[in-house]
Design an enzyme around this catalytic site. Sequence first.
Site, short mmCIF file in Angstrom:
data_model
loop_
_atom_site.label_atom_id
_atom_site.label_comp_id
_atom_site.label_asym_id
_atom_site.label_seq_id
_atom_site.Cartn_x
_atom_site.Cartn_y
_atom_site.Cartn_z
N GLY A 66 -0.56 -8.20 -11.90
CA GLY A 66 -0.63 -8.81 -10.47
C GLY A 66 0.15 -10.19 -10.51
N GLU A 122 5.68 6.31 -8.65
CA GLU A 122 5.21 7.37 -9.27
C GLU A 122 3.94 7.11 -9.91
OE1 GLU A 122 7.83 5.67 -10.98
OE2 GLU A 122 9.43 6.51 -9.71
#
Length: 394
Positions: free
Chosen positions: A149, A372
């Site tokens: 993050g 992905e």
Amino acid sequence: MKEAAERAAALREALAVSPDNAPLRRLLARALFEAGAAAEAAREWEWLLERDPGDAEARAGRERCREALAVPAEEEEAAAAPRGRVLRLVEGGRQGAARPRPPRLTFADVGGMEELKEELGRRIVDPFRRPELYRAYGRRAGGGMLLFGPPGCGKTYVAQATAGEAGVPIVVVAIEEILDLYVGESEKHLAAIFAEARRLAPAVLFFDEVDALGASRQQARQPHERRLISQLLVELDGAAADNAGVLVLGATNSLWHVDPALRRPGRFDRTIFVPPPDAAARQAILGLALRGKPVGEDLDLGHWARLTEGFSGADLTALVEEATDRAMQEALAGGKVCPLSRRHFAAARETVQPSTTEWFETARRYAKYANEAGTYDPVLAYLSRQSGRPGRRR
Ligand code: ADP
């Protein structure tokens, strides 16, 4: 240097009157270090860290003092005994101790972030707390997870609180620091760190800045760095020894730079998004940053928490520091203590901007072109929740 020593003396006098004043102590620590009094400065940083183990400046300040005080001895020791500098790891939120201490933060110290706490509780805390139940289903505590993050949003803080909540020790290691060691030393130290975590198990082993071992830097990567990755893979795979009861947590601001080999099954195979603090967390962080400062009655932290969407923990601390500077200037001009009030925050809010916006721009690009396995889905979900919110201010 003389000027810094004079400043330090004046600050000491002020602290004698107001010993719990953290901003004053921070100024004193800086002045002492500048004046060449590293041992005394280290004590002041220590005090600040006792108060807030996540205080990054205090941690770095104490490390600088230690380096200033101990470099020659430490280097001799490292040359003589390969394990000498393992003592540089941070344990239980404290740097430099040879033995981890029980972590002191728990989820109660983490403001807001209920969803994240719930997820960490389920994935990490419960297996540690109820090992027999997990064993019954063929599972066990341990494994590897990556927290990612924007910077300054509580990854390290939350990792420490998670270990505290599970009641297990945490060993915190900064990858950059290991990389800084002499060639050949890094791998030995990494092995020693894992050995220590296994000895302590059940325990959390936390690696900060995992992206420092970045795949995107393949070209520039030194053989030194490659060897360290190989060693880390060997240790994570448990090829060196059994990792049962050792939960390896990693943190990164740049998930996209993390070597893919590190994210294969059995390694850091699960990722958890640590978003910017929500309003409740922002209010808690503001409250923490204001501890020990004179606060006026018109200062409504809930209001400022609402007006600081997108702010990281570090941005919020900067906001409080900026407001403090203004109140202090008034106090200096008026000759008496001037509590921090709404107008100081209003003026400060004009100058401090949220720093997470840029991170989200980059993350959004990766989410679009390299998502992905849905790695960035939580980021996209967060963004769509934010854009649906009325009255947001960016
Ligand atoms: P990161 O590891 O993501 O770069 P840190 O864990 O160092 O960020 O967080 C920065 C600071 O913000 C912490 O030291 C802590 O004081 C504060 N902080 C972040 N999130 C919270 C929260 N939810 N509750 C209380 N304090 C927080």
